[in-house]
Design a protein around this motif. Sequence first.
Motif, PDB file in Angstrom:
ATOM      1  N   GLU A 170      -2.709  -5.008   0.854  1.00 39.74           N
ATOM      2  CA  GLU A 170      -3.571  -4.771  -0.299  1.00 39.74           C
ATOM      3  C   GLU A 170      -3.028  -3.627  -1.151  1.00 39.74           C
ATOM      4  N   VAL A 171      -2.568  -2.570  -0.463  1.00 39.30           N
ATOM      5  CA  VAL A 171      -2.005  -1.428  -1.197  1.00 39.30           C
ATOM      6  C   VAL A 171      -0.765  -1.874  -1.971  1.00 39.30           C
ATOM      7  N   LEU A 172       0.076  -2.690  -1.308  1.00 39.56           N
ATOM      8  CA  LEU A 172       1.283  -3.178  -1.987  1.00 39.56           C
ATOM      9  C   LEU A 172       0.925  -3.989  -3.232  1.00 39.56           C
ATOM     10  N   GLN A 173      -0.065  -4.861  -3.065  1.00 38.51           N
ATOM     11  CA  GLN A 173      -0.462  -5.696  -4.207  1.00 38.51           C
ATOM     12  C   GLN A 173      -1.001  -4.830  -5.347  1.00 38.51           C
ATOM     13  N   GLN A 174      -1.780  -3.855  -4.971  1.00 40.46           N
ATOM     14  CA  GLN A 174      -2.351  -2.967  -5.980  1.00 40.46           C
ATOM     15  C   GLN A 174      -1.241  -2.232  -6.715  1.00 40.46           C
ATOM     16  N   ARG A 175      -0.275  -1.716  -5.923  1.00 41.07           N
ATOM     17  CA  ARG A 175       0.811  -0.971  -6.562  1.00 41.07           C
ATOM     18  C   ARG A 175       1.642  -1.906  -7.449  1.00 41.07           C
ATOM     19  N   ALA A 176       1.846  -3.154  -7.005  1.00 42.18           N
ATOM     20  CA  ALA A 176       2.591  -4.116  -7.826  1.00 42.18           C
ATOM     21  C   ALA A 176       1.878  -4.323  -9.169  1.00 42.18           C
ATOM     22  N   ARG A 177       0.550  -4.354  -9.117  1.00 43.94           N
ATOM     23  CA  ARG A 177      -0.201  -4.515 -10.375  1.00 43.94           C
ATOM     24  C   ARG A 177       0.008  -3.311 -11.281  1.00 43.94           C
ATOM     25  N   THR A 178      -0.039  -2.095 -10.691  1.00 39.99           N
ATOM     26  CA  THR A 178       0.167  -0.910 -11.543  1.00 39.99           C
ATOM     27  C   THR A 178       1.580  -0.876 -12.095  1.00 39.99           C
ATOM     28  N   LEU A 179       2.532  -1.341 -11.298  1.00 39.54           N
ATOM     29  CA  LEU A 179       3.912  -1.349 -11.786  1.00 39.54           C
ATOM     30  C   LEU A 179       4.149  -2.527 -12.722  1.00 39.54           C
ATOM     31  N   ARG A 180       3.165  -3.365 -12.831  1.00 37.36           N
ATOM     32  CA  ARG A 180       3.235  -4.593 -13.639  1.00 37.36           C
ATOM     33  C   ARG A 180       4.427  -5.456 -13.241  1.00 37.36           C
ATOM     34  N   ILE A 181       4.505  -5.714 -11.960  1.00 33.27           N
ATOM     35  CA  ILE A 181       5.528  -6.642 -11.484  1.00 33.27           C
ATOM     36  C   ILE A 181       4.873  -7.727 -10.635  1.00 33.27           C
ATOM     37  N   GLU A 182       5.576  -8.822 -10.557  1.00 30.10           N
ATOM     38  CA  GLU A 182       5.108  -9.973  -9.805  1.00 30.10           C
ATOM     39  C   GLU A 182       5.807  -9.953  -8.449  1.00 30.10           C
ATOM     40  N   VAL A 183       5.062  -9.748  -7.386  1.00 28.00           N
ATOM     41  CA  VAL A 183       5.699  -9.750  -6.060  1.00 28.00           C
ATOM     42  C   VAL A 183       5.082 -10.873  -5.232  1.00 28.00           C
ATOM     43  N   PRO A 184       5.826 -11.961  -5.038  1.00 28.27           N
ATOM     44  CA  PRO A 184       5.270 -13.106  -4.310  1.00 28.27           C
ATOM     45  C   PRO A 184       4.871 -12.728  -2.886  1.00 28.27           C
ATOM     46  N   LEU A 185       3.945 -13.482  -2.357  1.00 31.83           N
ATOM     47  CA  LEU A 185       3.404 -13.177  -1.033  1.00 31.83           C
ATOM     48  C   LEU A 185       4.485 -13.158   0.045  1.00 31.83           C
ATOM     49  N   ASP A 186       5.475 -14.087  -0.081  1.00 31.51           N
ATOM     50  CA  ASP A 186       6.504 -14.107   0.966  1.00 31.51           C
ATOM     51  C   ASP A 186       7.340 -12.819   0.953  1.00 31.51           C
ATOM     52  N   VAL A 187       7.481 -12.242  -0.245  1.00 33.14           N
ATOM     53  CA  VAL A 187       8.226 -10.979  -0.331  1.00 33.14           C
ATOM     54  C   VAL A 187       7.406  -9.854   0.313  1.00 33.14           C
ATOM     55  N   GLN A 188       6.111  -9.861   0.029  1.00 28.97           N
ATOM     56  CA  GLN A 188       5.242  -8.848   0.628  1.00 28.97           C
ATOM     57  C   GLN A 188       5.315  -8.927   2.146  1.00 28.97           C
ATOM     58  N   ASN A 189       5.198 -10.139   2.649  1.00 29.62           N
ATOM     59  CA  ASN A 189       5.230 -10.305   4.094  1.00 29.62           C
ATOM     60  C   ASN A 189       6.584  -9.912   4.669  1.00 29.62           C
ATOM     61  N   TYR A 190       7.619 -10.227   3.921  1.00 32.02           N
ATOM     62  CA  TYR A 190       8.965  -9.877   4.370  1.00 32.02           C
ATOM     63  C   TYR A 190       9.080  -8.349   4.535  1.00 32.02           C
ATOM     64  N   LEU A 191       8.584  -7.635   3.516  1.00 26.78           N
ATOM     65  CA  LEU A 191       8.651  -6.173   3.557  1.00 26.78           C
ATOM     66  C   LEU A 191       7.931  -5.652   4.798  1.00 26.78           C
ATOM     67  N   LEU A 192       6.761  -6.213   5.027  1.00 25.99           N
ATOM     68  CA  LEU A 192       5.950  -5.743   6.164  1.00 25.99           C
ATOM     69  C   LEU A 192       6.605  -6.070   7.496  1.00 25.99           C
ATOM     70  N   ARG A 193       7.295  -7.168   7.543  1.00 26.70           N
ATOM     71  CA  ARG A 193       7.831  -7.622   8.825  1.00 26.70           C
ATOM     72  C   ARG A 193       9.180  -6.979   9.137  1.00 26.70           C
ATOM     73  N   TYR A 194      10.011  -6.772   8.101  1.00 28.81           N
ATOM     74  CA  TYR A 194      11.388  -6.373   8.397  1.00 28.81           C
ATOM     75  C   TYR A 194      11.722  -4.932   8.058  1.00 28.81           C
ATOM     76  N   GLY A 195      10.883  -4.279   7.289  1.00 30.24           N
ATOM     77  CA  GLY A 195      11.203  -2.890   6.953  1.00 30.24           C
ATOM     78  C   GLY A 195      10.449  -1.936   7.834  1.00 30.24           C
ATOM     79  N   ARG A 196      10.622  -0.668   7.587  1.00 26.41           N
ATOM     80  CA  ARG A 196       9.747   0.294   8.249  1.00 26.41           C
ATOM     81  C   ARG A 196       8.365   0.099   7.674  1.00 26.41           C
ATOM     82  N   ARG A 197       7.347   0.297   8.487  1.00 20.74           N
ATOM     83  CA  ARG A 197       6.050  -0.141   8.026  1.00 20.74           C
ATOM     84  C   ARG A 197       5.137   0.995   7.563  1.00 20.74           C
ATOM     85  N   ASP A 198       5.721   2.186   7.397  1.00 21.88           N
ATOM     86  CA  ASP A 198       4.855   3.252   6.875  1.00 21.88           C
ATOM     87  C   ASP A 198       4.706   3.095   5.358  1.00 21.88           C
ATOM     88  N   MET A 199       3.602   3.563   4.846  1.00 20.50           N
ATOM     89  CA  MET A 199       3.260   3.344   3.443  1.00 20.50           C
ATOM     90  C   MET A 199       4.300   3.940   2.497  1.00 20.50           C
TER      91      MET A 199
END
Lengths: 239, 436
Positions: A170-199
């Motif tokens: 939710e935080v990622l989606q919110q930040r994407a809206r403030t940055l005015r970028i389109e981040v597809p759900l699969d990208v969001q999930n990818y970030l959560l799954r493969y990167g470090r998961r701290d905010m």
Amino acid sequence: MLCSPQIPLQLEPRRPDRFEDFVVGPNAVAFHAVQQLLEEPGGILFLSGPQGSGKSHLLNALCHAARHSGMAAFYIALKRLPEEAAAGLEGLQTLDLVCVDDLDHVAGNPVWEQALFRCFNEIRDAGGRLLVSSSQPLSSLPIQLPDLASRLAWGVRQNLQPPDDAGKLEVLQQRARTLRIEVPLDVQNYLLRYGRRDMAFLLSALERLKDAAFADKRKITVPLAREILGEQSGGADAG
Amino acid sequence: MTQNFWQTCLQHLEREMPADDFNTWVRPLQIRSGKGRTTLLSPNEYVRDHISLNYLERIRDIFEHLGAARESVVVEISRASDQVAAPAPASAQQARPRSGLDRRYRFSNFVQGKSNELAYAATQQVAKKPGAAYNPLLLYGGTGLGKTHLLHAAGNMIFKRNHDARVIYLHSEQFVSEMIQALRGDRIDAFKQHYRTAGALLIDDIQFFAGKERTQEEFFHTFNALLDSQQQIILTCDRYPKEVDGIEARLRSRFGWGLTVSIEPPDFETRVAILMNKAQERDVALDEAVAYLIARRIRSNVRDLEGALNTLFANARFTGRRITESFAQEVLRDLLLVHDRLITMENIQKSVAEYYKLRVTDMLSRRRTRTIARPRQMAMALTKELTEHSLPEIGEAFGGRDHTTVLHACRTIEKLCETDGRLREDRAKLVRQLTA
């Protein structure tokens, strides 16, 4: 770092943290308590919560809201500041609001503790508002100056819960809206799954995605995210 | 025009700088513009220097890029904070006869109890007859027990009874920093004059004078001047003044010329009264059971009690829930846990034994020599007072003694405290140590 005279005029400034961009989740009471501080001259609030729970966001959002309503506000992040910077806490009683971020980084340091103690007294005497944040609750901080500890204990204390995975999305989606970028759900999930998961890491990854997409005129996709994470996972600073 | 330049400049800096740095240093700058100059106003010297050293060049780059002269951008300390940093000239101060006093603190809203009645009475007496009763009056005790409240209350009363009295309240650190500013700005004579001619001088937390020789020197003369002209001095300290290291002997002895009174942590009944009182002040109906719950668990000081109440009220307001015992338990869970953790029977035994330089096993033994029996009684009395254990439980933990022995110990200590200053002092220190 700041020596280049060239100014890339096409870039938009990052929008300051605001209350409306904060994902409230389970932190409704703390969220209200922070907002309420503007209505309470002389108010003191101690906000604790682990890294990535949104403390800095709330502190900056409060400063933003204060300035918006014509108040003078000061934000200071104690993390990474040298001891000499304690002098930066002088004379703040002329302001309507002082937000001190990351108290845990200086707790136990006598120079900082004295400076904070004095700052506290001056602000309180002048009827200003003080918001102090820390990653640990007040009672577990190694504060040496009992006068400072008892004063911080005087105000309202609130604790922020860190977001769970759904909250992080939710935080990622919110930040994407403030940055005015389109981040597809699969990208969001990818970030959560493969990167470090701290905010802090996730949000910086998002910024990088935006910059990379902008620079190369590409869409934000999983392959782009993979490139970004590849770059970042080595030396990123949790911040 | 320059406003727009500054806005553009902000946008660039925000992109270029780490967010924390930008928010800390750049965003709070206020600007004043006119006559082709842009002045960035910083709240203090440190911020000004930091900006000048780290960001001014870049800011000037951007201004230049936008068509302004580099030199037109300067950083200064904002005027409002200038005024605060430098003590106003004596004449201006005279116009504000009750400098530094907080009217909210009065004798009438001070909650009295056994732990502070002496301090309360002495302060009130001094406020009614400034310069005549006890001079100086020194109040000492741990943080958050009401010293500052009494100090302001005295100042307010002195002023109320005599509007011509120039009453000055200030924190010791403020005295130090004003003196430094005065020395720097060549205004030391005005500074001396200001304090040496006060009608009543109230200084909080004099332990912060420790190790500051120049300040002590100046304060020594101020002190003498005020005493000579029979102006009242009231001081507070966080411990018995003779225990503060780094205070000159001559000053220390002068502190003892008048009356020195201690303030102890409030007892249970006073804690309840304080909570009920605060709730009433805030117009919140507080159930006595909830006040009991908090008062039983938080014993350290008044600020902790008020902090608990503040947190409780804030949560009640935002959740719209009624303040019941279970709600208080839930909201204050972490806070109450901490206060519980510190005070255990073992902890008390250990602290008391250490204090009297005994071994715990000796203290719990059958021996009845005074040097062991008295500390044992002290430890039992403190356990009864600071924990929820029953008398038989306490007796059991103290070497399998009968509950009547515990009761006897409590009564003995209580009685001795009335007559024996040394024992009273020991008890106070132990309570402070255990509840800190």
